[in-house]
Design a protein around this motif. Structure first.
Motif, PDB file in Angstrom:
ATOM      1  N   SER A  95      49.767  46.134  33.825  1.00 32.31           N
ATOM      2  CA  SER A  95      49.103  47.136  34.673  1.00 32.31           C
ATOM      3  C   SER A  95      47.646  46.769  34.916  1.00 32.31           C
ATOM      4  CB  SER A  95      49.169  48.520  34.019  1.00 32.31           C
ATOM      5  OG  SER A  95      50.494  48.942  33.903  1.00 32.31           O
ATOM      6  N   ARG A  96      46.953  46.366  33.862  1.00 29.67           N
ATOM      7  CA  ARG A  96      45.540  45.990  33.999  1.00 29.67           C
ATOM      8  C   ARG A  96      45.383  44.765  34.920  1.00 29.67           C
ATOM      9  NH1 ARG A  96      42.090  48.255  29.946  1.00 29.67           N
ATOM     10  NH2 ARG A  96      43.322  49.533  28.530  1.00 29.67           N
ATOM     11  N   GLU A  97      46.271  43.783  34.749  1.00 32.69           N
ATOM     12  CA  GLU A  97      46.208  42.596  35.600  1.00 32.69           C
ATOM     13  C   GLU A  97      46.456  42.960  37.056  1.00 32.69           C
ATOM     14  OE1 GLU A  97      49.089  40.050  33.750  1.00 32.69           O
ATOM     15  OE2 GLU A  97      47.627  39.240  32.311  1.00 32.69           O
ATOM     16  N   GLU A  98      47.410  43.842  37.291  1.00 29.46           N
ATOM     17  CA  GLU A  98      47.734  44.248  38.658  1.00 29.46           C
ATOM     18  C   GLU A  98      46.578  45.034  39.285  1.00 29.46           C
ATOM     19  OE1 GLU A  98      50.050  44.264  42.089  1.00 29.46           O
ATOM     20  OE2 GLU A  98      50.118  43.045  40.276  1.00 29.46           O
ATOM     21  N   ASP A 100      43.420  44.712  38.501  1.00 33.15           N
ATOM     22  CA  ASP A 100      42.386  43.705  38.771  1.00 33.15           C
ATOM     23  C   ASP A 100      42.713  42.931  40.046  1.00 33.15           C
ATOM     24  OD1 ASP A 100      41.004  44.460  36.511  1.00 33.15           O
ATOM     25  OD2 ASP A 100      41.692  42.758  35.287  1.00 33.15           O
ATOM     26  N   ARG A 101      43.972  42.544  40.197  1.00 36.48           N
ATOM     27  CA  ARG A 101      44.403  41.788  41.386  1.00 36.48           C
ATOM     28  C   ARG A 101      44.195  42.634  42.642  1.00 36.48           C
ATOM     29  NH1 ARG A 101      48.384  41.137  44.890  1.00 36.48           N
ATOM     30  NH2 ARG A 101      49.659  42.803  44.067  1.00 36.48           N
ATOM     31  N   LEU A 102      44.579  43.890  42.593  1.00 34.75           N
ATOM     32  CA  LEU A 102      44.399  44.762  43.759  1.00 34.75           C
ATOM     33  C   LEU A 102      42.916  44.968  44.059  1.00 34.75           C
ATOM     34  CD1 LEU A 102      47.184  47.411  43.090  1.00 34.75           C
ATOM     35  CD2 LEU A 102      47.169  45.655  44.878  1.00 34.75           C
ATOM     36  N   ARG A 104      40.542  42.817  43.547  1.00 25.69           N
ATOM     37  CA  ARG A 104      40.059  41.597  44.211  1.00 25.69           C
ATOM     38  C   ARG A 104      40.504  41.563  45.669  1.00 25.69           C
ATOM     39  NH1 ARG A 104      41.588  39.551  39.217  1.00 25.69           N
ATOM     40  NH2 ARG A 104      43.507  38.678  40.047  1.00 25.69           N
ATOM     41  N   LEU A 105      41.748  41.980  45.943  1.00 25.02           N
ATOM     42  CA  LEU A 105      42.254  42.016  47.317  1.00 25.02           C
ATOM     43  C   LEU A 105      41.450  42.989  48.174  1.00 25.02           C
ATOM     44  CD1 LEU A 105      46.141  41.923  46.832  1.00 25.02           C
ATOM     45  CD2 LEU A 105      44.683  40.135  47.815  1.00 25.02           C
TER      46      LEU A 105
END
Length: 110
Positions: A95-98, A100-102, A104-105
């Motif tokens: 969840s944390r990685e996702e 972070d990815r969102l 950045r997007l």
């Protein structure tokens, strides 16, 4: 990365508490592992007669069976707690990685 808690909607998980419970259960099961009740039962002369000794022996065997089941269940419980903790930690990391990815997007698109 050390965490004090994980919140997933209405579920609140304290990883440290799950770790502590798992270790405590394992310690109790390890402490009693290999101990046998059968050593309590003596010779017929110690009980006054053989029938009383046999009854106590049967009681000890039943007691041992119960202890064996409790030990087996305790080990299974510790294993399940450990698995649950790992599942929560894995889900939290994903969840944390996702997030972070969102993030950045979103930054890239603005």
């Amino acid at each position: 990365m050390s965490q004090t808690s994980i919140d997933c909607g209405s579920i609140h998980v304290e990883p440290g508490e799950l770790i502590s419970a798992t270790i405590q259960i394992q310690n109790v099961m390890d402490h009693d592992s290999g101990k046998k009740i059968s050593g309590l039962c003596g010779d017929a002369g110690e009980y006054g007669n053989e029938e009383l000794r046999d009854a106590f022996f049967d009681f000890c065997q039943a007691w041992q069976t119960g202890i064996d089941f409790i030990t087996e269940d305790g080990r299974a419980m510790a294993s399940l707690l450990s698995s649950a903790l790992n599942a929560y930690l894995d889900a939290d990391l994903i969840s944390r990685e996702e997030i972070d990815r969102l993030g950045r997007l979103i930054k890239l698109s603005s």
